[in-house]
Design a protein around this motif. Structure first.
Motif, short mmCIF file in Angstrom:
data_model
loop_
_atom_site.label_atom_id
_atom_site.label_comp_id
_atom_site.label_asym_id
_atom_site.label_seq_id
_atom_site.Cartn_x
_atom_site.Cartn_y
_atom_site.Cartn_z
N LYS A 157 0.90 -1.16 -0.11
CA LYS A 157 -0.04 0.09 -0.08
C LYS A 157 0.74 1.32 -0.06
O LYS A 157 0.65 2.11 -0.62
CB LYS A 157 -0.87 -0.04 1.27
N GLU A 158 1.96 1.16 0.71
CA GLU A 158 2.88 2.55 0.92
C GLU A 158 3.56 2.39 -0.64
O GLU A 158 3.58 3.71 -1.11
CB GLU A 158 4.05 2.02 1.72
N ILE A 159 3.79 1.69 -1.41
CA ILE A 159 4.40 1.79 -2.72
C ILE A 159 3.44 2.39 -3.59
O ILE A 159 3.50 3.32 -4.31
CB ILE A 159 4.89 0.46 -3.27
N ILE A 160 2.09 1.65 -3.63
CA ILE A 160 1.14 2.58 -4.26
C ILE A 160 0.67 3.98 -3.84
O ILE A 160 0.82 4.86 -4.79
CB ILE A 160 -0.36 1.69 -4.08
N ASN A 161 0.76 4.25 -2.72
CA ASN A 161 0.18 5.61 -2.28
C ASN A 161 1.75 6.56 -2.49
O ASN A 161 1.35 7.81 -2.55
CB ASN A 161 0.08 5.53 -0.80
N GLY A 166 2.29 6.01 -10.31
CA GLY A 166 1.01 6.73 -10.83
C GLY A 166 -0.10 5.91 -10.32
O GLY A 166 -0.16 5.50 -9.18
N GLY A 167 -1.39 6.61 -10.67
CA GLY A 167 -2.62 6.08 -10.14
C GLY A 167 -2.88 4.67 -10.37
O GLY A 167 -2.65 4.31 -11.57
N VAL A 168 -3.73 4.12 -9.73
CA VAL A 168 -4.04 2.82 -9.95
C VAL A 168 -5.24 2.69 -10.94
O VAL A 168 -6.26 3.47 -11.05
CB VAL A 168 -4.86 2.18 -8.48
N THR A 213 -6.67 0.30 -2.82
CA THR A 213 -7.33 1.82 -3.41
C THR A 213 -7.79 2.65 -2.50
O THR A 213 -7.73 3.84 -2.77
CB THR A 213 -8.62 1.46 -4.37
N GLY A 214 -8.41 2.48 -1.14
CA GLY A 214 -8.53 3.30 -0.24
C GLY A 214 -9.83 3.86 -0.42
O GLY A 214 -10.18 4.83 -0.08
#
Length: 391
Positions: A157-161, A166-168, A213-214
């Motif tokens: 999640k940290e990598i994605i955020n 870029g955006g998911v 995604t949150g």
């Protein structure tokens, strides 16, 4: 620490002396469930502030056999005997899904905190009532999505955020088990008890998609079930493939989707169907500028990998501890800790009035059950039956 060393230590954890100030949280277990040793008893062994004091089952003989095998001091007949025990502070509820609501409500009414196996209830409405009562009684309830407490899921999640990729845009989440391990008469295949693949591995996938995604999904684009036994249980899915759609953020043209596949009994393959399929417990997150995949997200303490491909190239991370940030913040953990051990630490911290490293709120639990309800409605199977229990 090697995979063999981690596996051995997690299954044979050191016994920690129990604390006296504060005293340990004393747990009672409802039912002699197979999951209880790995989910609570072994983790509690190495936790100074947790102690399993009693197990209750419908059969006293079964409770006694379980207690003797797992080193629990006391066995009692019936779940009510656990709830009325003054030496129980918190209840672990691993009963069949259809009994979660009744016995969690009864536990809260008895003044006990609850560590509640997932899925929390049969419906979102039941979850709402549980957390309303918990708030009224000032008690802790935690839905046991243990994977979220492990450093590997949080690192994904940290990598994605971070915005590195870029955006998911799309999530692909899979959780399957080979056929033969879950018998046809298992409670997971009984509608009256809240069974179905979407209620078991599927609820992990809805949880993980929402976690990454949150966001809460605004629709289910498709949901295709494969039946376990359509004649006997016409509302039970052995397998479900479904796609969630999430709302777009202000800067996005469209929101991400999540393709999910859960299967309680994947058929064997090869000549004469003699080759078992490998379990698949993975989540892949495709973004604007790359992707990240976490393998074995359900049991990452044994082995896992976070494979990242992006503008800076490709790499694989393995995260068994908190690293420098966690050390500085005083987060507890060892490389051999299982997801359940991390979860137990969070639960104990919350009950003892401390701020846990991570938490799953009541709103999160209700949101996940709402998502499961949406999948079942889209599939045509309908939501699971509400409990007849009234407080």
């Amino acid at each position: 620490m090697s995979i063999l060393s981690r596996t051995w230590t997690s299954s044979h954890p050191p016994t920690a002396p129990k604390s006296t100030n504060p005293p340990p949280v004393r747990f009672g277990i409802l039912g002699a469930a197979n999951i209880a040793p790995s989910a609570l008893i072994l983790p509690a062994r190495s936790c100074p502030e947790a102690e399993v004091t009693v197990v209750g089952a419908r059969s006293l003989e079964k409770a006694q056999e379980f207690a003797k095998k797992n080193g629990v001091a006391k066995a009692v007949q019936g779940y009510e005997a656990v709830l009325s025990d003054p030496e129980v502070d918190a209840v672990y509820n691993p009963l069949p899904n259809g009994l979660h609501y009744e016995w969690t409500m009864k536990a809260l009414q008895a003044g006990k905190h609850v560590l509640l196996e997932k899925p929390a209830t049969n419906t979102a409405a039941e979850s709402e009532r549980i957390f309303a009562l918990a708030k009224e009684k000032n008690l802790v309830v935690l839905e046991a999505f243990h994977y979220q407490f492990h450093p590997s899921a949080q690192r994904l999640k940290e990598i994605i955020n971070s915005g590195e990729l870029g955006g998911v845009q799309k999530i692909t989440a899979t959780l399957t088990a080979p056929g033969g391990f879950i018998k046809p008469d298992d409670i997971r295949f009984q509608y009256a008890l809240g069974g179905g693949s979407t209620m078991d591995p599927g609820c992990y996938l809805t949880s993980m998609s929402r976690f990454v995604t949150g966001r809460e999904p605004d629709s289910v684009l498709s949901a295709s079930p494969v039946f376990q036994n359509k004649e006997q249980e016409p509302q039970i899915d052995r397998k479900m493939e479904f796609t969630l759609s999430f709302p777009a953020l202000p800067a996005e043209v469209e929101g991400p989707t999540a393709d999910c596949l859960c299967d309680l009994s994947t058929p064997w393959w090869g000549p004469f169907g003699l080759i078992p399929p490998m379990p698949d417990m993975s989540v892949r997150v495709q973004c604007e500028r790359g992707e990240a995949t976490l393998s074995n997200f359900v049991m990452p303490s044994f082995f896992h990998g976070i494979t990242v491909s992006g503008p800076a190239g490709s790499r694989t991370e393995r995260v068994y501890g908190w690293g420098k940030e966690g050390v500085e913040k005083g987060w507890k953990g060892e490389s051999w800790w299982t997801t359940y051990r991390y979860q137990l630490q969070a639960f104990v911290d919350k009950v003892q009035g401390r701020v846990p490293q991570h938490w799953i709120s009541g709103e999160d639990t209700v949101g996940n059950m709402r998502c499961v309800d949406m999948v079942y409605e889209k599939s045509g199977l309908g939501v699971r039956p509400e409990s007849a229990f009234k407080l």
